[in-house]
Design an enzyme around this catalytic site. Structure first.
Site, PDB file in Angstrom:
ATOM      1  N   ASP A 269     118.178  -2.443  27.735  1.00  0.00           N
ATOM      2  CA  ASP A 269     117.546  -2.295  26.431  1.00  0.00           C
ATOM      3  C   ASP A 269     116.713  -3.549  26.187  1.00  0.00           C
ATOM      4  O   ASP A 269     117.217  -4.657  26.349  1.00  0.00           O
ATOM      5  CB  ASP A 269     118.658  -2.167  25.367  1.00  0.00           C
TER       6      ASP A 269
ATOM      7  N   ASP B 273     113.319  -1.249  22.256  1.00  0.00           N
ATOM      8  CA  ASP B 273     113.909  -1.109  20.927  1.00  0.00           C
ATOM      9  C   ASP B 273     112.933  -1.366  19.783  1.00  0.00           C
ATOM     10  O   ASP B 273     112.207  -2.362  19.798  1.00  0.00           O
ATOM     11  CB  ASP B 273     115.059  -2.130  20.825  1.00  0.00           C
TER      12      ASP B 273
ATOM     13  N   GLU C  69     111.204   3.341  21.900  1.00  0.00           N
ATOM     14  CA  GLU C  69     111.770   3.870  20.658  1.00  0.00           C
ATOM     15  C   GLU C  69     110.696   3.654  19.603  1.00  0.00           C
ATOM     16  O   GLU C  69     110.584   2.583  19.015  1.00  0.00           O
ATOM     17  CB  GLU C  69     113.055   3.126  20.262  1.00  0.00           C
TER      18      GLU C  69
ATOM     19  N   ASP D 152     122.464   5.993  17.488  1.00  0.00           N
ATOM     20  CA  ASP D 152     122.137   5.776  16.072  1.00  0.00           C
ATOM     21  C   ASP D 152     122.268   7.054  15.258  1.00  0.00           C
ATOM     22  O   ASP D 152     122.033   7.045  14.050  1.00  0.00           O
ATOM     23  CB  ASP D 152     120.673   5.313  15.933  1.00  0.00           C
TER      24      ASP D 152
END
Ligand code: ISL
Ligand code: CA
Length: 560
Positions: free
Chosen positions: A98, A201, A258, A332
């Protein structure tokens, strides 16, 4: 679309803290992941994305990194990480880490140095502003986890720093070329180790609309949703293009963004040929029915028509512009089967149907850990069972909006990020086989029925259905069609039916009867093969004629 090595892959997201604990401390770890690589290979997984395992105080579960070059001892060692990359490679699999670079942790050396000397080099790594006499904040943006984005700079009552997420996640100043160079250096360092790439991210937040200014407030707190600022922030492409050229491209790295709040017409720029990222997630179904007001105003249990309109709309929007990535859930979000299937209809058949619908869409399928066995939302009986920072904030937001404690708990339960973070359910033994110790987060009590071991043994399990989905997508006879073929809706107006073609070398038809009632569907032409059926062994089924009879929650993949 120019063909790329990642287009025909299937990906899997691991939330390391909750995947598999190899040493009994109640926290999942990298060694645990290594021991499950064969399980993932069997599931047809090629690419594995790990949520953060870097050194971190875990204020936001690792999305607050205090050293980008270290592995947090709770997850293991650098040797474990290298071993994971090596063992994955041996199995023809790729590991993604990530990339969390909108912000770092307030415990990162850069921030510590910025606090020591706000006017020095590291002060400029962050957004630090003097407090003015009137005490007004530099701007009225609301952080994602509640409250203003400004907090006092530790040790400096006259100064404040910006954090769009938690106050332990200070935003990095991307306008500063030294910051960007540090980021690229770190990316290259990991790619040199043989990493396949990154999931990126919260990336849209790296470009701020400057100078800081207020936006119309949208709640009683007088603050304004960050989305308002993002609409006005121009020029993110310069940063992303540079990162792509300097760091990703030389390694042919696979990157999945993302990306929320993307402006219209930026799709090609982001994921087209030579775009900033290889792909990005389709969040249209995730975002449906949500507003900036908070979880208390968000829709749960979407109807099949709502889900259908989201996926059809985004598939059409994306078309051939780039390769999207499709999800049902992530760390999430609530569990997909709890969010998209109404409670009374939740069963193996409906879960497999939902899987079959999203898996055959155009795009790279991402499976989130536990999704492949139909893991469901947790039932939280008290607020003390919730750990997640966003849930804690939303519990307060709901009460500020007039809900009492019980109602607020219900609201938070439907969306809590902890729904997806409960430990992976491996078997029916204590703690679902996740750990020998005490799990860091309570295991969902339904593990005695929903677990990997039980589904391994049962030919018609959800797990085995996921394996079949992967096998069809990889089958050389259908691969070209499923990866590059167009997606065209069929009988779109028919309520509770989700049907679409995939047209390439072959013509395939997905039929999903998203209801308990049976129904009869006319076929547009002769059917030459049944590739999948969620209720039946399709090899033993008779080919349908001009019409096909579907039972409640029956799913079929046909070759026409
Ligand atoms: O913009 C949003 C929705 O429209 C937000 O949900 C936000 O972009 C999202 O929460 C970002 O999530 C990622 O970054 C966070 C971390 O807490 C999440 O777990 C991660 O997925 C901060 O690093
Ligand atoms: Ca452990």
């Amino acid at each position: 679309m120019k063909k790329q090595w990642w287009h025909d892959k299937t990906a899997y997201q691991i939330y390391p803290k909750s995947f598999y604990d190899s040493n009994g401390d109640g926290i999942g770890d990298i060694s645990g992941i290594i021991s499950k690589l064969d399980y993932l290979k069997d599931l047809g997984v090629d690419i594995i994305w790990l949520s953060p395992v870097y050194q971190s105080p875990l204020a936001d579960q690792g999305y607050d990194i205090s050293d980008y070059y270290k592995i947090d001892p709770r997850f293991g060692t650098m040797e474990d990480m290298e071993e994971l990359i090596r063992q994955a490679k041996e199995r023809d699999m790729y590991i993604l880490m990530d990339l969390v670079v909108n912000h770092c942790s307030d415990e990162h050396e850069w921030f510590q140095k910025a606090c020591q000397d706000p006017d020095g080099k590291y002060g400029n790594f962050f957004y630090i502003k003097d407090r003015n006499e009137s005490g007004d904040l530099p701007c009225n943006w609301r952080s994602y986890f509640g409250g203003p984005v400004w907090d006092e700079l530790p040790g400096h009552p006259d100064k404040q720093y910006l954090h769009v997420f938690h106050k332990k996640q200070p935003d990095l100043n991307w306008e500063n070329p030294e910051v960007r160079e540090e980021v690229y250096k770190n990316i290259r360092w990991w790619l040199e180790k043989g990493l396949g790439g990154f999931r990126i991210d919260a990336i849209i937040n790296i470009k701020k609309k400057l100078p800081f200014s207020d936006y119309p407030s949208d709640r009683e707190d007088g603050l304004s949703d960050i989305g308002n600022m993002l609409l006005g922030a121009e020029g993110i492409g310069e940063f992303l293009g540079e990162m792509q050229r300097e760091a990703f491209a030389p390694y042919q790295a696979f990157t999945v963004g993302e990306v929320f709040n993307l402006k219209e017409n930026q799709l090609t720029e982001f994921i087209g040929d030579g775009g900033y990222f290889s792909t990005m997630f389709d969040f249209e179904p995730t975002l449906f029915g949500k507003s900036g007001k908070g979880w208390h105003e968000a829709r749960t249990e979407l109807t099949p028509e709502e889900y259908k309109s989201c996926i059809f709309h985004s598939q059409k929007k994306i078309g051939d512009a780039g390769m999207i990535s499709n999800i049902l859930e992530n760390h999430d979000e609530p569990r997909g089967v709890s969010h998209y299937i109404r409670r009374s209809d939740r069963c193996d058949a409906s879960k497999k149907l939902l899987a079959g619908v999203y898996y055959m869409l155009k795009g790279i399928p991402f499976i989130y850990q536990g999704q492949e066995i139909g893991m469901e939302n947790m039932v939280f009986s008290s607020f003390s069972q919730i750990d997640d920072v966003e849930s804690i904030n939303q519990y307060k937001v709901a009460q500020d909006a007039g809900y009492d404690e019980d109602e607020a708990l219900k609201i938070v339960s439907a969306f809590s990020r902890d729904n997806a973070r409960t430990p992976m359910q491996w078997n029916a033994s204590r703690n679902a086989g996740f750990t020998d110790g005490t799990p860091w987060l309570k295991v969902n009590p339904n593990y005695s029925e929903i677990n990997v071991e039980e589904q391994e043994k049962r030919e018609d399990s959800i797990l085995n259905f996921y394996r079949k989905l992967a096998a069809v997508r990889k089958d050389p006879a259908y691969k070209e069609t499923l990866v590059y073929g167009s997606m065209e809706p069929y009988l779109k107006e028919e309520k509770n039916l989700i049907a679409y073609f995939r047209k390439g070398e072959k013509t395939l038809l997905v039929l999903a009867n998203f209801q308990k009632k049976p129904r009869c569907v006319s076929l547009p032409g002769g059917c030459s093969r049944i590739l999948l059926d969620n209720l039946e062994d399709c090899r033993q089924m008779e080919l349908p004629g001009a019409k096909v009879q579907l039972r409640g929650y029956e799913y079929m993949l046909l070759e026409l």
